[in-house]
Design a protein around this motif. Structure first.
Motif, PDB file in Angstrom:
ATOM      1  N   SER A 155       0.841  -1.212   0.000  1.00 37.79           N
ATOM      2  CA  SER A 155       0.000   0.000   0.000  1.00 37.79           C
ATOM      3  C   SER A 155       0.866   1.248   0.000  1.00 37.79           C
ATOM      4  CB  SER A 155      -0.895   0.012   1.243  1.00 37.79           C
ATOM      5  OG  SER A 155      -0.097   0.128   2.397  1.00 37.79           O
ATOM      6  N   ILE A 156       0.319   2.297  -0.557  1.00 39.99           N
ATOM      7  CA  ILE A 156       0.934   3.622  -0.443  1.00 39.99           C
ATOM      8  C   ILE A 156      -0.178   4.579  -0.022  1.00 39.99           C
ATOM      9  CG2 ILE A 156       0.653   4.105  -2.938  1.00 39.99           C
ATOM     10  CD1 ILE A 156       3.207   5.834  -2.725  1.00 39.99           C
ATOM     11  N   TYR A 157       0.125   5.440   0.929  1.00 38.46           N
ATOM     12  CA  TYR A 157      -0.918   6.380   1.357  1.00 38.46           C
ATOM     13  C   TYR A 157      -0.283   7.683   1.838  1.00 38.46           C
ATOM     14  CZ  TYR A 157       0.156   5.409   6.254  1.00 38.46           C
ATOM     15  OH  TYR A 157       0.803   5.302   7.463  1.00 38.46           O
ATOM     16  N   ARG A 158      -1.124   8.682   1.871  1.00 36.43           N
ATOM     17  CA  ARG A 158      -0.704  10.003   2.330  1.00 36.43           C
ATOM     18  C   ARG A 158      -1.869  10.572   3.133  1.00 36.43           C
ATOM     19  NH1 ARG A 158       2.787  13.854  -0.240  1.00 36.43           N
ATOM     20  NH2 ARG A 158       3.173  12.409  -1.919  1.00 36.43           N
ATOM     21  N   ILE A 159      -1.530  11.233   4.243  1.00 38.76           N
ATOM     22  CA  ILE A 159      -2.585  11.891   5.031  1.00 38.76           C
ATOM     23  C   ILE A 159      -2.407  13.399   4.861  1.00 38.76           C
ATOM     24  CG2 ILE A 159      -3.540  12.247   7.355  1.00 38.76           C
ATOM     25  CD1 ILE A 159      -2.444   9.417   8.020  1.00 38.76           C
ATOM     26  N   VAL A 160      -3.461  14.053   4.420  1.00 41.62           N
ATOM     27  CA  VAL A 160      -3.328  15.478   4.080  1.00 41.62           C
ATOM     28  C   VAL A 160      -4.398  16.320   4.782  1.00 41.62           C
ATOM     29  CG1 VAL A 160      -2.353  14.976   1.803  1.00 41.62           C
ATOM     30  CG2 VAL A 160      -4.812  15.285   2.027  1.00 41.62           C
ATOM     31  N   ASP A 161      -4.104  17.612   4.846  1.00 39.61           N
ATOM     32  CA  ASP A 161      -5.103  18.568   5.343  1.00 39.61           C
ATOM     33  C   ASP A 161      -6.049  18.918   4.198  1.00 39.61           C
ATOM     34  OD1 ASP A 161      -3.934  18.755   7.867  1.00 39.61           O
ATOM     35  OD2 ASP A 161      -2.436  20.174   7.108  1.00 39.61           O
ATOM     36  N   PHE A 162      -7.203  19.383   4.560  1.00 44.74           N
ATOM     37  CA  PHE A 162      -8.127  19.818   3.505  1.00 44.74           C
ATOM     38  C   PHE A 162      -8.962  21.001   3.995  1.00 44.74           C
ATOM     39  CE2 PHE A 162     -12.177  18.435   5.172  1.00 44.74           C
ATOM     40  CZ  PHE A 162     -11.866  17.370   6.022  1.00 44.74           C
ATOM     41  N   SER A 163      -9.565  21.670   3.064  1.00 45.79           N
ATOM     42  CA  SER A 163     -10.525  22.718   3.417  1.00 45.79           C
ATOM     43  C   SER A 163     -11.751  22.546   2.531  1.00 45.79           C
ATOM     44  CB  SER A 163      -9.908  24.099   3.198  1.00 45.79           C
ATOM     45  OG  SER A 163      -9.542  24.236   1.839  1.00 45.79           O
ATOM     46  N   LEU A 164     -12.842  23.152   2.945  1.00 42.20           N
ATOM     47  CA  LEU A 164     -14.068  23.040   2.146  1.00 42.20           C
ATOM     48  C   LEU A 164     -14.368  24.383   1.494  1.00 42.20           C
ATOM     49  CD1 LEU A 164     -16.383  20.969   4.515  1.00 42.20           C
ATOM     50  CD2 LEU A 164     -15.161  20.172   2.494  1.00 42.20           C
ATOM     51  N   LYS A 165     -14.733  24.333   0.228  1.00 44.61           N
ATOM     52  CA  LYS A 165     -15.090  25.571  -0.471  1.00 44.61           C
ATOM     53  C   LYS A 165     -16.583  25.537  -0.777  1.00 44.61           C
ATOM     54  CE  LYS A 165     -13.927  28.112  -4.654  1.00 44.61           C
ATOM     55  NZ  LYS A 165     -13.299  27.993  -5.952  1.00 44.61           N
ATOM     56  N   ASN A 166     -17.304  26.440  -0.160  1.00 42.48           N
ATOM     57  CA  ASN A 166     -18.757  26.562  -0.358  1.00 42.48           C
ATOM     58  C   ASN A 166     -19.517  25.246  -0.135  1.00 42.48           C
ATOM     59  OD1 ASN A 166     -18.285  29.221  -1.147  1.00 42.48           O
ATOM     60  ND2 ASN A 166     -18.062  28.617  -3.302  1.00 42.48           N
ATOM     61  N   ASN A 167     -18.908  24.386   0.636  1.00 40.08           N
ATOM     62  CA  ASN A 167     -19.522  23.084   0.914  1.00 40.08           C
ATOM     63  C   ASN A 167     -19.836  22.266  -0.342  1.00 40.08           C
ATOM     64  OD1 ASN A 167     -19.371  22.852   3.635  1.00 40.08           O
ATOM     65  ND2 ASN A 167     -21.439  23.644   4.027  1.00 40.08           N
ATOM     66  N   ILE A 168     -19.134  22.569  -1.426  1.00 42.87           N
ATOM     67  CA  ILE A 168     -19.317  21.737  -2.626  1.00 42.87           C
ATOM     68  C   ILE A 168     -18.002  21.158  -3.137  1.00 42.87           C
ATOM     69  CG2 ILE A 168     -21.506  22.686  -3.514  1.00 42.87           C
ATOM     70  CD1 ILE A 168     -19.804  24.444  -5.380  1.00 42.87           C
ATOM     71  N   GLU A 169     -16.895  21.685  -2.604  1.00 46.35           N
ATOM     72  CA  GLU A 169     -15.587  21.163  -3.014  1.00 46.35           C
ATOM     73  C   GLU A 169     -14.724  20.914  -1.788  1.00 46.35           C
ATOM     74  OE1 GLU A 169     -14.441  23.038  -7.341  1.00 46.35           O
ATOM     75  OE2 GLU A 169     -14.230  24.322  -5.588  1.00 46.35           O
ATOM     76  N   LEU A 170     -14.087  19.752  -1.788  1.00 43.44           N
ATOM     77  CA  LEU A 170     -13.109  19.469  -0.747  1.00 43.44           C
ATOM     78  C   LEU A 170     -11.740  19.703  -1.387  1.00 43.44           C
ATOM     79  CD1 LEU A 170     -13.091  16.422   1.645  1.00 43.44           C
ATOM     80  CD2 LEU A 170     -11.021  17.098   0.435  1.00 43.44           C
ATOM     81  N   LEU A 171     -10.996  20.666  -0.851  1.00 47.23           N
ATOM     82  CA  LEU A 171      -9.727  21.050  -1.480  1.00 47.23           C
ATOM     83  C   LEU A 171      -8.528  20.548  -0.688  1.00 47.23           C
ATOM     84  CD1 LEU A 171     -10.605  24.814  -2.153  1.00 47.23           C
ATOM     85  CD2 LEU A 171     -10.653  22.953  -3.822  1.00 47.23           C
ATOM     86  N   THR A 172      -7.551  19.993  -1.412  1.00 49.24           N
ATOM     87  CA  THR A 172      -6.255  19.670  -0.810  1.00 49.24           C
ATOM     88  C   THR A 172      -5.196  20.373  -1.655  1.00 49.24           C
ATOM     89  OG1 THR A 172      -5.750  17.741  -2.174  1.00 49.24           O
ATOM     90  CG2 THR A 172      -7.141  17.354  -0.250  1.00 49.24           C
TER      91      THR A 172
END
Lengths: 205, 209
Positions: A51-68
């Motif tokens: 497996s390969i994985y990454r844990i990242v922060d995110f923010s929400l834009k207008n509750n329609i997009e999850l941005l990383t």
């Protein structure tokens, strides 16, 4: 930075039967059980996953997009679940040394495929359990592109831009985004201090 | 219980060894057409129906088809009447998709029902479907894909097939297909699973008769 972890999987018969489509174990014939045993013995019931994985922060834009930092997810289901989450795990898991060349015995091929699917599903569970222990955060059930309301193409692009499939020897077919070996899963899981509920939506190989 | 009934019973219970023993007795004592009419055809229909009803799973469906095809291989095919002996089917998984398990199950089902199958395999370039249509003049082309990202290629393949022969029917299936998608991309029919593939194929064949 992405992490790479190997897993050795052993399967219970109930995992395999479920993967083969049995809702009731009594329904499987003696011949099917014999074939399952034959394949399990061939692999000594040891299946190797990477497996390969990454844990990242995110923010929400207008509750329609999850941005990383690497892209965005536009899936109402994932956005809805993300309200309780603080981080996002982006992962790829593959079952290696398993794919076989053409097989004339259709029953054998079907059972082999079912065992592979069960093994890779279990590897994802193990990865999420391990991450929970390491981070102290809860993980949601995995979401894969193409299922639920998450578009396949943009979802695969998002995951493959975040984790490099070549690191675990996964090849991606251009345009179709099919991953080889066939028993490979791409997914995201939301992470947070509260338990994450939500429908499991994992890619069916 | 007669030999025929015993053989049918072992098919119902998926007892491979018992079926093989019973098969020898039946072949020795019965005419090929009788075996087709009393074992092969009803056995296949019954198994497919049990799968459709959720009574059995895919492994048992495959096992039954394997046993019945084994039985058929021991009969002199020239002596028996098969309902669909003249129907030709071209099958393949669309370009970019390596998943051929479903297509192989469909192929086995068609073979069991007596269709003449031309299997193009997996990851088939869209032009190859039309080329095979030109070469074999089939009644039906079956295209499968497990991916949403390859549906547009199925659409293009259908377009080329119809340009090659407007009378050939195209049936589609796969994880991301639905009846609505099938209609949108110009397919003549959609089959949700192996359980309904024969009915769906018969429907389009009867329509074009």
């Amino acid at each position: 930075m992405a992490s790479v972890i190997d897993f050795t999987i052993s399967l219970d018969i109930s995992d395999i039967l479920r993967s083969l489509g049995y809702t009731n174990a009594e329904k499987s014939s003696h011949e099917t059980m014999h074939k399952i045993e034959e394949i399990e013995n061939e692999f000594s019931n040891i299946f190797q996953c990477r497996s390969i994985y990454r844990i990242v922060d995110f923010s929400l834009k207008n509750n329609i997009e999850l941005l990383t930092k690497t892209g965005c997810i536009e899936s109402p289901r994932i956005i809805s679940l993300s309200q309780k989450a603080t981080r996002l795990l982006i992962g790829l898991v593959t079952l290696y040394n398993f794919d076989k060349t053409e097989c004339d015995d259709l029953l054998y091929g079907y059972i082999l495929h079912g065992i592979g699917t069960a093994a890779i599903g279990k590897a994802v569970d193990l990865l999420l359990n391990r991450v929970e222990l390491e981070t102290g955060l809860h993980t949601s059930l995995p979401f894969s592109p193409g299922y639920c309301d998450w578009d396949m193409t943009s979802g695969q692009e998002f995951i493959l831009d975040s984790v490099d499939p070549s690191v675990i020897n996964v090849n991606v077919v251009p345009q179709s985004f099919i991953m080889l070996p066939v028993h490979t899963i791409s997914f995201v899981s939301l992470m947070g201090t509260e338990e994450m509920d939500g429908t499991p939506v994992i890619f069916v190989i | 219980m007669s030999h025929l009934q015993e053989l049918m019973q072992s098919l119902r219970t998926f007892e491979k060894e018992t079926f093989k023993k019973g098969m020898s007795l039946v072949i020795k004592n019965h005419e090929p057409q009788e075996i087709i009419d009393q074992i092969f055809t009803p056995g296949l229909d019954e198994t497919r129906n049990r799968y459709y009803q959720g009574e059995i799973a895919i492994p048992e469906l495959l096992l039954s088809m394997q046993l019945l095809m084994d039985l058929l291989s021991h009969l002199d095919i020239k002596q028996v009447g098969r309902k669909r002996g003249n129907n030709k089917i071209v099958l393949g998984v669309i370009e970019g998709d390596p998943h051929d398990l479903g297509k192989n199950i469909i192929k086995r089902m068609y073979e069991c029902y007596g269709f003449q199958v031309y299997d193009l395999g997996k990851n088939v370039f869209i032009n190859n479907f039309a080329e095979k249509v030109r070469e074999t003049k089939p009644d039906v082309v079956g295209i499968s894909t497990m991916m949403s990202t390859t549906v547009s290629k199925v659409s293009k393949a259908i377009e080329l097939i119809k340009m090659e022969s407007s009378s050939v029917n195209v049936i589609v299936g796969g994880a991301f297909m639905t009846a609505a998608v099938a209609e949108d991309i110009g397919a003549d029919a959609y089959a949700e699973s192996a359980a309904v593939i024969i009915e769906e194929t018969d429907k389009i064949l009867n329509k074009t008769k």
